[in-house]
Enzyme design. Structure first.
Site, PDB file in Angstrom:
ATOM      1  N   LYS A 162       6.997   6.353  12.279  1.00  0.00           N
ATOM      2  CA  LYS A 162       6.677   5.156  11.516  1.00  0.00           C
ATOM      3  C   LYS A 162       6.338   4.009  12.463  1.00  0.00           C
ATOM      4  CE  LYS A 162       7.507   6.478   7.193  1.00  0.00           C
ATOM      5  NZ  LYS A 162       6.505   6.412   6.119  1.00  0.00           N
ATOM      6  N   ASP A 190       2.366   7.293  11.155  1.00  0.00           N
ATOM      7  CA  ASP A 190       2.239   6.684   9.834  1.00  0.00           C
ATOM      8  C   ASP A 190       2.341   5.168   9.954  1.00  0.00           C
ATOM      9  OD1 ASP A 190       2.141   6.012   7.193  1.00  0.00           O
ATOM     10  OD2 ASP A 190       3.996   7.028   6.614  1.00  0.00           O
ATOM     11  N   GLU A 218      -1.696   8.446   9.477  1.00  0.00           N
ATOM     12  CA  GLU A 218      -1.597   8.289   8.027  1.00  0.00           C
ATOM     13  C   GLU A 218      -1.765   6.837   7.604  1.00  0.00           C
ATOM     14  OE1 GLU A 218       1.729   9.142   4.505  1.00  0.00           O
ATOM     15  OE2 GLU A 218       1.919  10.081   6.474  1.00  0.00           O
ATOM     16  N   ASP A 243      -3.066   8.243   2.120  1.00  0.00           N
ATOM     17  CA  ASP A 243      -1.826   8.360   1.338  1.00  0.00           C
ATOM     18  C   ASP A 243      -1.869   7.397   0.160  1.00  0.00           C
ATOM     19  OD1 ASP A 243       0.714   8.682   0.326  1.00  0.00           O
ATOM     20  OD2 ASP A 243       1.743   7.788   2.030  1.00  0.00           O
ATOM     21  N   LYS A 267       1.506  13.142  -3.278  1.00  0.00           N
ATOM     22  CA  LYS A 267       2.899  12.833  -3.609  1.00  0.00           C
ATOM     23  C   LYS A 267       3.015  12.829  -5.128  1.00  0.00           C
ATOM     24  CE  LYS A 267       4.032  10.108   0.515  1.00  0.00           C
ATOM     25  NZ  LYS A 267       4.261   8.743   1.050  1.00  0.00           N
TER      26      LYS A 267
END
Length: 362
Positions: A162, A190, A218, A243, A267
């Protein structure tokens, strides 16, 4: 088998360590769980996390959506009428995708139970095992390196890093982690919408020039910055994963046709459940675009549903299903076995989960 009752409850599971991204910091999984009871007494389970910064939903809005808008028209419908149920569910209200997902997965759980098979086999799959990455929260560089090395000791071979808060510092974080873990560990970066398009190109190119191999980056820019995403994708060598930019099948078509990303992250909380996620899979297959299956801060119920979908569809080539690994305990009985990086599918019908204590089950 008909739907007799739909109930909601709240689950709170502390995390092992706080979950930090460019968007938020959370220290527990505090989700809404759903139980659908059929007229023969069988039950199906679902779950929805209140992720206001992504889906716009809160605990209160999820329960209201389910109890007042989604559940009433579904009562009495036959579980075998799966297509009819899903049409009613998705027409009950607009958006509210996590609330819809929780009911959707509970319906699929019951539908697979009516077939006497695990859900992934009902969906046509045969993969008995999936490998997931583990998320490394954004922190000071030294702490992120320490967390990365601990993850490797626990058997993880893929790390999701992250970043997205500070450009140059993000470069330093990724560089330090790569040096610490060596060349054989896959790194997924991400940014959680944290960079501008120009900054994303500059940062990713710098990392590439440094020889830092990345499996993907991402959502480097804002979910609504379509042109920015397209620019980044065209200007770097590293695959770009969409995403937050992809909630629906139509979003997937738009992203893929315009080549605004190389990969799609599915997701269930964005699509509104398995029914719509299958449409995204079909579109991706048509365009020969690979997908990753991801999760938000979800416990074993919702992540199990995502794992069943991943085990069923070959177009899903990557998994980011570490929710149960981030939780300090597993309050449920049954379901896939989450053993570090390995997710081993269960042989019991449906999702395989048969006890959810918040509903008084022992």
């Amino acid at each position: 088998m008909r739907i007799a009752k739909i109930e909601t409850a709240e689950v709170n599971i502390p995390l092992v360590t706080p979950f930090k991204t460019a968007l938020r910091t959370v220290d527990s999984v505090n989700d809404i769980v759903v139980r659908i009871t059929a007229d023969d007494g069988q039950t199906g389970f679902g779950e929805a996390p209140p992720t206001a910064v992504i889906t716009g939903e809160t605990k209160g809005s999820i329960r209201c959506a389910i109890e007042e808008f989604i559940a009433p028209p579904l009562i009495g419908m036959e579980i075998e009428n799966l297509d009819g149920i899903m049409k009613v569910l998705h027409k009950s209200m607009i958006k509210n995708t996590s609330a819809k997902a929780a009911v959707d997965m509970a319906v699929y759980d019951l539908f697979a139970k009516s077939c006497g098979k695990p859900l992934y086999k009902v969906l046509g799959g045969s993969k008995g095992e999936i490998e997931t990455d583990l998320t490394i929260s954004v922190n000071e560089t030294e702490e992120m390196v320490k967390d990365s090395l601990l993850a490797i000791q626990q058997g993880f071979r893929i790390l999701k890093i992250k970043v997205g808060k500070e450009g140059q510092k993000d470069v330093e974080r990724i560089k330090a982690i790569r040096q610490a873990v060596g060349p054989d560990i896959k790194l997924r970066i991400d940014a959680n919408q944290g960079w501008s398009a120009k900054d994303a190109v500059r940062i990713i190119r710098k990392l590439e020039d440094m020889g830092i191999d990345m499996d993907l980056v991402e959502q480097p820019v804002s979910a609504h910055d379509f042109e920015g995403m397209k620019l980044v994708t065209s200007q770097v060598q590293t695959p770009i994963l969409a995403d937050e930019s992809v909630f629906s099948a139509m979003d997937a078509i738009h992203i893929i046709k315009e080549r605004a990303a190389d990969l799609i992250n599915i997701k269930l909380m964005k699509t509104g459940g398995i029914y719509e996620a299958l449409k995204v899979c079909a579109i991706a297959e048509c365009y020969e675009v690979e997908c990753m299956i991801g999760c938000m801060l979800e416990s074993k119920i919702a992540v199990s549903a995502a794992a069943h979908l991943a085990a069923a569809k070959g177009v899903i080539t990557r998994a980011d299903l570490d929710g149960p690994s981030l939780c300090s305990k597993d309050p449920y009985s049954g379901g896939p076995a989450f053993m570090g990086s390995r997710i081993i599918m269960n042989a019991k019908p449906g999702l395989g989960i048969f006890k959810v204590p918040v509903f008084g089950e022992k």
